[in-house]
Scaffold this motif. Structure first.
Motif, mmCIF file in Angstrom:
data_model
loop_
_atom_site.group_PDB
_atom_site.id
_atom_site.type_symbol
_atom_site.label_atom_id
_atom_site.label_comp_id
_atom_site.label_asym_id
_atom_site.label_seq_id
_atom_site.Cartn_x
_atom_site.Cartn_y
_atom_site.Cartn_z
ATOM 1 N N GLY A 119 0.791 -1.222 0.000
ATOM 2 C CA GLY A 119 0.000 0.000 0.000
ATOM 3 C C GLY A 119 0.821 1.268 0.000
ATOM 4 O O GLY A 119 1.902 1.319 0.582
ATOM 5 N N VAL A 120 0.302 2.287 -0.664
ATOM 6 C CA VAL A 120 0.831 3.642 -0.578
ATOM 7 C C VAL A 120 -0.320 4.541 -0.150
ATOM 8 O O VAL A 120 -1.379 4.535 -0.772
ATOM 9 C CB VAL A 120 1.399 4.142 -1.920
ATOM 10 N N VAL A 121 -0.103 5.285 0.923
ATOM 11 C CA VAL A 121 -1.100 6.245 1.384
ATOM 12 C C VAL A 121 -0.538 7.646 1.154
ATOM 13 O O VAL A 121 0.384 8.078 1.846
ATOM 14 C CB VAL A 121 -1.443 6.044 2.872
ATOM 15 N N ASN A 122 -1.067 8.332 0.171
ATOM 16 C CA ASN A 122 -0.626 9.689 -0.150
ATOM 17 C C ASN A 122 -1.347 10.668 0.768
ATOM 18 O O ASN A 122 -2.403 11.224 0.423
ATOM 19 C CB ASN A 122 -0.913 10.003 -1.619
ATOM 20 N N ASN A 123 -0.764 10.863 1.942
ATOM 21 C CA ASN A 123 -1.382 11.693 2.968
ATOM 22 C C ASN A 123 -0.742 13.074 3.073
ATOM 23 O O ASN A 123 -1.372 14.011 3.553
ATOM 24 C CB ASN A 123 -1.283 10.965 4.320
ATOM 25 N N ALA A 124 0.512 13.218 2.639
ATOM 26 C CA ALA A 124 1.210 14.500 2.780
ATOM 27 C C ALA A 124 0.446 15.607 2.058
ATOM 28 O O ALA A 124 -0.038 15.419 0.930
ATOM 29 C CB ALA A 124 2.622 14.394 2.206
ATOM 30 N N GLY A 125 0.334 16.756 2.716
ATOM 31 C CA GLY A 125 -0.383 17.855 2.088
ATOM 32 C C GLY A 125 -0.194 19.147 2.856
ATOM 33 O O GLY A 125 0.296 19.155 3.981
ATOM 34 N N ARG A 126 -0.585 20.224 2.221
ATOM 35 C CA ARG A 126 -0.575 21.533 2.859
ATOM 36 C C ARG A 126 -1.826 22.283 2.450
ATOM 37 O O ARG A 126 -2.386 22.038 1.367
ATOM 38 C CB ARG A 126 0.678 22.329 2.496
ATOM 39 N N SER A 127 -2.277 23.171 3.313
ATOM 40 C CA SER A 127 -3.514 23.900 3.024
ATOM 41 C C SER A 127 -3.264 25.364 2.686
ATOM 42 O O SER A 127 -4.069 25.984 1.989
ATOM 43 C CB SER A 127 -4.455 23.836 4.230
ATOM 44 N N LEU A 128 -2.182 25.923 3.183
ATOM 45 C CA LEU A 128 -1.939 27.353 2.999
ATOM 46 C C LEU A 128 -1.166 27.646 1.720
ATOM 47 O O LEU A 128 -0.367 26.811 1.290
ATOM 48 C CB LEU A 128 -1.169 27.896 4.211
ATOM 49 N N PHE A 159 6.138 4.784 -7.392
ATOM 50 C CA PHE A 159 6.030 3.550 -6.609
ATOM 51 C C PHE A 159 5.088 2.522 -7.241
ATOM 52 O O PHE A 159 4.957 1.410 -6.718
ATOM 53 C CB PHE A 159 5.563 3.879 -5.187
ATOM 54 N N LEU A 160 4.443 2.877 -8.348
ATOM 55 C CA LEU A 160 3.468 1.987 -8.967
ATOM 56 C C LEU A 160 4.026 0.610 -9.324
ATOM 57 O O LEU A 160 3.348 -0.409 -9.111
ATOM 58 C CB LEU A 160 2.857 2.658 -10.197
ATOM 59 N N PRO A 161 5.256 0.499 -9.869
ATOM 60 C CA PRO A 161 5.782 -0.846 -10.160
ATOM 61 C C PRO A 161 5.860 -1.740 -8.915
ATOM 62 O O PRO A 161 5.601 -2.951 -9.003
ATOM 63 C CB PRO A 161 7.178 -0.564 -10.723
ATOM 64 N N LEU A 162 6.197 -1.163 -7.763
ATOM 65 C CA LEU A 162 6.246 -1.953 -6.530
ATOM 66 C C LEU A 162 4.850 -2.369 -6.083
ATOM 67 O O LEU A 162 4.646 -3.475 -5.570
ATOM 68 C CB LEU A 162 6.923 -1.149 -5.416
ATOM 69 N N ILE A 163 3.869 -1.487 -6.276
ATOM 70 C CA ILE A 163 2.485 -1.805 -5.921
ATOM 71 C C ILE A 163 1.929 -2.872 -6.859
ATOM 72 O O ILE A 163 1.214 -3.794 -6.442
ATOM 73 C CB ILE A 163 1.609 -0.539 -5.983
ATOM 74 N N LYS A 164 2.284 -2.767 -8.117
ATOM 75 C CA LYS A 164 1.816 -3.740 -9.108
ATOM 76 C C LYS A 164 2.355 -5.136 -8.794
ATOM 77 O O LYS A 164 1.656 -6.133 -8.966
ATOM 78 C CB LYS A 164 2.272 -3.295 -10.507
ATOM 79 N N LYS A 165 3.577 -5.190 -8.290
ATOM 80 C CA LYS A 165 4.173 -6.477 -7.932
ATOM 81 C C LYS A 165 3.395 -7.154 -6.815
ATOM 82 O O LYS A 165 3.216 -8.375 -6.793
ATOM 83 C CB LYS A 165 5.633 -6.272 -7.506
ATOM 84 N N ALA A 166 2.888 -6.347 -5.861
ATOM 85 C CA ALA A 166 2.154 -6.899 -4.720
ATOM 86 C C ALA A 166 0.647 -6.954 -4.972
ATOM 87 O O ALA A 166 -0.095 -7.432 -4.115
ATOM 88 C CB ALA A 166 2.430 -6.056 -3.476
ATOM 89 N N ARG A 167 0.188 -6.459 -6.120
ATOM 90 C CA ARG A 167 -1.257 -6.356 -6.394
ATOM 91 C C ARG A 167 -1.935 -5.629 -5.231
ATOM 92 O O ARG A 167 -2.908 -6.102 -4.639
ATOM 93 C CB ARG A 167 -1.886 -7.732 -6.623
ATOM 94 N N GLY A 168 -1.398 -4.450 -4.931
ATOM 95 C CA GLY A 168 -1.738 -3.772 -3.691
ATOM 96 C C GLY A 168 -2.745 -2.650 -3.808
ATOM 97 O O GLY A 168 -3.641 -2.676 -4.655
#
Length: 329
Positions: A119-128, A159-168
């Motif tokens: 899994g990849v969780v794209n959580n990083a962010g900014r509001s201002l 990171f998609l190739p790593l996710i594809k390998k794990a079917r994640g």
């Protein structure tokens, strides 16, 4: 209408109601199914210094995942390591820097090996900065878009190739403000982009067993909704305006705008951020993750319904809430 017609109508109502109940039970059962062997799975989470990402990493660590926590600062990484078990590892990552993303990818590739990345969780962010659009310079838009939009795309595609390998799984954090554009600046724009990017990606790569989920939180008390930096940023934006633009809004406009922001944040913001991390965990652990999650009472009762309203209704609602410039027509 004779008695037979009435009985027939009642019968169809009964059948329809029964089918609806059965569908709900099947959905609940299917939604509750979980994946197994989580101890063999690796999950990368971005933006883990505080807030949603920080709590998610701790929860995933307790559940037995191999957690790869990407933090922006050394202090954030050190604090998280001390609060978690030995299976959690940290890496420094600035999602707006291609070099930083590449270094994190190389480190992650070594960590996960042949298992791939579940899994990849794209959580990083900014509001201002947030505020009236006219107050922004182009650079103000870019500073937010570089993190919230370009950063999500860069991390996902790298990171998609790593996710594809794990079917994640790919879990992208958008916002209810990715459904309703309620203020100026790059935040709403970036979250609309995350929604579109995630939808396109989900439809493109589901053939490979990869699931893409979108988290659309309502307003929660985190660093993103902290009033002090928001007010400082509004003051900075106001001071960079020309005297002519300031005059068009009026001397009292900034104070009124700040009061509205305080009212909104104090009235709406939920303190229980586990409502958000719970959705993230479900997206990572459910056998059949949902395409969208909308945690928060305001998301379910206000923002999501509002997103289906005609534009004139949304415009009128915001017009009633936000202050009026002194020289408006």
């Amino acid at each position: 209408m004779d008695v037979g017609d009435l009985l027939g109508g009642n019968a169809w109502s009964y059948v329809g109601g029964t089918l609806l109940v059965l569908w709900a039970l099947v959905w609940l059962y299917r939604d509750g199914l979980q994946v197994d062997a989580v101890a063999d799975k690796y999950v990368l989470v971005t933006g883990c210094d505080s807030g949603f990402g920080n709590l998610l990493c701790k929860n995933l660590d307790v559940r037995g995942f191999h957690v790869l926590a990407a933090c922006l600062t050394e202090k954030g990484a050190d604090d998280l390591r001390m609060a978690a078990g030995p299976r959690l590892k940290t890496v420094l990552l600035d999602v707006s820097s291609r070099d930083s993303v590449q270094k994190a990818l190389e480190w992650t590739t070594k960590e996960v090996g042949e298992a791939g990345l579940w899994g990849v969780v794209n959580n990083a962010g900014r509001s201002l900065p947030m505020g009236p659009s006219e107050w922004m310079k182009v650079e103000d838009f870019h500073s937010t878009l570089d993190v919230n939009m370009n950063g999500v795309i860069a991390v996902t595609m790298s990171f998609l190739p790593l996710i594809k390998k794990a079917r994640g799984r790919i879990v992208n954090v958008a916002s209810v403000l990715g459904r309703v554009a309620a203020n100026g600046g790059g935040y709403c724009i970036s979250k609309f982009a995350v929604e579109a990017f995630s939808d396109c990606l989900r439809r493109d790569i589901h053939y490979f067993g990869i699931n893409v989920s979108i988290i659309e939180p309502g307003f929660f008390k985190t660093a993103v909704t902290s009033l002090e930096p928001l007010e400082k940023e509004l003051q900075r934006l106001w001071e960079q305006l020309s005297p002519e633009v300031q005059a068009s809004y009026g001397d009292k406009y900034l104070d009124k705008y700040i009061k509205v922001q305080r009212l909104i944040m104090n009235a709406i913001c939920d303190t229980d951020i586990s409502k958000v991390t719970g959705c993230m965990e479900h997206a990572l652990t459910a056998a059949h993750p949902r395409a969208r999650y909308s945690p928060g009472w305001d998301a379910k009762l206000l923002w999501i319904p509002l997103s289906y309203m005609p534009s004139c209704v949304v415009d009128m609602g915001l017009k009633l809430v936000l202050p009026r410039p002194s020289k408006s027509v």
